[in-house]
Design a protein around this motif. Structure first.
Motif, PDB file in Angstrom:
ATOM      1  N   HIS A  11     -85.963 -33.554  19.992  1.00 48.05           N
ATOM      2  CA  HIS A  11     -86.810 -34.674  18.827  1.00 48.05           C
ATOM      3  C   HIS A  11     -86.033 -35.214  18.096  1.00 48.05           C
ATOM      4  N   HIS A  13     -88.898 -37.681  15.485  1.00 44.70           N
ATOM      5  CA  HIS A  13     -90.799 -37.627  14.077  1.00 44.70           C
ATOM      6  C   HIS A  13     -91.331 -38.896  14.698  1.00 44.70           C
ATOM      7  N   GLU A  98     -90.869 -28.589  13.082  1.00 44.14           N
ATOM      8  CA  GLU A  98     -89.559 -28.199  13.508  1.00 44.14           C
ATOM      9  C   GLU A  98     -89.862 -26.719  12.575  1.00 44.14           C
ATOM     10  N   HIS A 159     -81.368 -27.375  16.715  1.00 40.99           N
ATOM     11  CA  HIS A 159     -81.603 -28.794  16.397  1.00 40.99           C
ATOM     12  C   HIS A 159     -80.372 -29.726  15.324  1.00 40.99           C
ATOM     13  N   ASP A 207     -83.766 -37.576  17.231  1.00 43.81           N
ATOM     14  CA  ASP A 207     -84.395 -36.969  15.173  1.00 43.81           C
ATOM     15  C   ASP A 207     -85.178 -38.227  14.969  1.00 43.81           C
TER      16      ASP A 207
HETATM   17 ZN   LIG Z   1     -86.109 -33.085  12.465  1.00 38.89          ZN
END
Ligand SMILES: [Zn+2]
Length: 266
Positions: A11, A13, A98, A159, A207
């Motif tokens: 996970h 971004h 997400e 997550h 993340d």
């Molecule tokens: Zn996230």
């Protein structure tokens, strides 16, 4: 560090990072044995950006989703069709993410979040893609929706895990992995849960997103930090780093249908 170590980041971004930085971010990841990462969408626009990244960079894969904090409008038939088209547009789309619920006071109203989450689960089931979900101050409600909507048929991961053991066990019982991130390296309560949850139920992530509030750019979280999460987990569980890497990466590649990335362990 053993040469054959393979780690994955379930996970990130990375679409929020500067495109000009991507090659170096991936190079640093590779040096830390993090050989693939999922870039999760937070809006339709960012989902599109994640797919473009995944199409441009071999180690990157994409998730389709509207983040609960962006879930200000219900998913209409038209939006659903758009998400579905995006999901089918590239073989590098590997999950629905997400998505989830976020009950911070400033988050969108709960009914809208509920509808958006359920529509994404419906999409995940129709596409047979796993769900990598977000839950903040909303664990019982998230788990209830996952059960109601039979999300366990596709499975996925919880997550950025930051909850107690009972919640972890319930998520596992629903058919989901526990995804551990950097908080594991500093928070005793998460370490205590990680110690008793089988490695077979764990995946790793960062993340990663830009963190301009940090003084030094080198401290911004990047996929390379999966290595320190794996090292911490190995210490907590008193097993080798190789074992942590082997099991968590196998968990993740099986979940995402990327078994070819680990060769022998498939
Ligand atoms: Zn996230």
């Amino acid at each position: 560090m053993p040469n054959n170590l393979v780690l994955g980041d379930c996970h990130t971004h990375l679409d929020q990072y500067d495109a000009a930085d991507m090659a170096e971010i991936l190079e640093r990841a590779k040096e830390s044995r993090v050989t693939f990462a999922v870039c999760a969408g937070t809006t339709i626009e960012s989902t599109r950006a994640c797919i473009e990244l995944a199409e441009s960079y071999g180690p990157l894969y994409a998730g389709i989703g509207i983040h609960p904090m962006e879930a200000r409008d219900q998913v209409t038939d038209r939006m659903y069709a758009e998400l579905e088209t995006l999901a089918k547009s590239s073989p590098k789309v590997v999950c629905i993410s997400e998505v989830g619920l976020d009950y911070l006071p400033e988050s969108p109203d709960h009914q809208t979040q509920d509808q958006v989450f359920r529509q994404h689960i419906r999409l995940a089931r129709s596409l047979k893609k796993p769900i990598i979900f977000h839950s903040r101050d909303s664990h019982p409600q998230v788990l209830q929706i996952l059960r109601d909507e039979r999300a366990g048929e596709v499975g996925g991961a919880m997550h950025y895990f930051q909850a107690d053991e009972a919640t972890a066990r319930e998520a596992i019982d629903c058919g989901f992995f526990i995804s551990l991130a950097r908080p594991l390296t500093r928070l005793e309560e998460i370490q205590a849960v990680a110690k008793v949850i089988p490695l077979e139920n764990i995946v790793l992530e960062t993340d990663a997103a830009p963190q301009p509030f940090k003084k030094y750019r080198t401290n911004w979280t990047e996929p390379r930090h999966v290595l320190s999460v794996a090292e911490t987990l190995a210490e907590i569980k008193e097993v080798s780093l190789e074992e942590v890497a082997q099991v968590t990466t196998r968990n993740l590649t099986r979940l995402l249908g990327l078994e070819h990335l680990t060769g022998a362990s498939a």
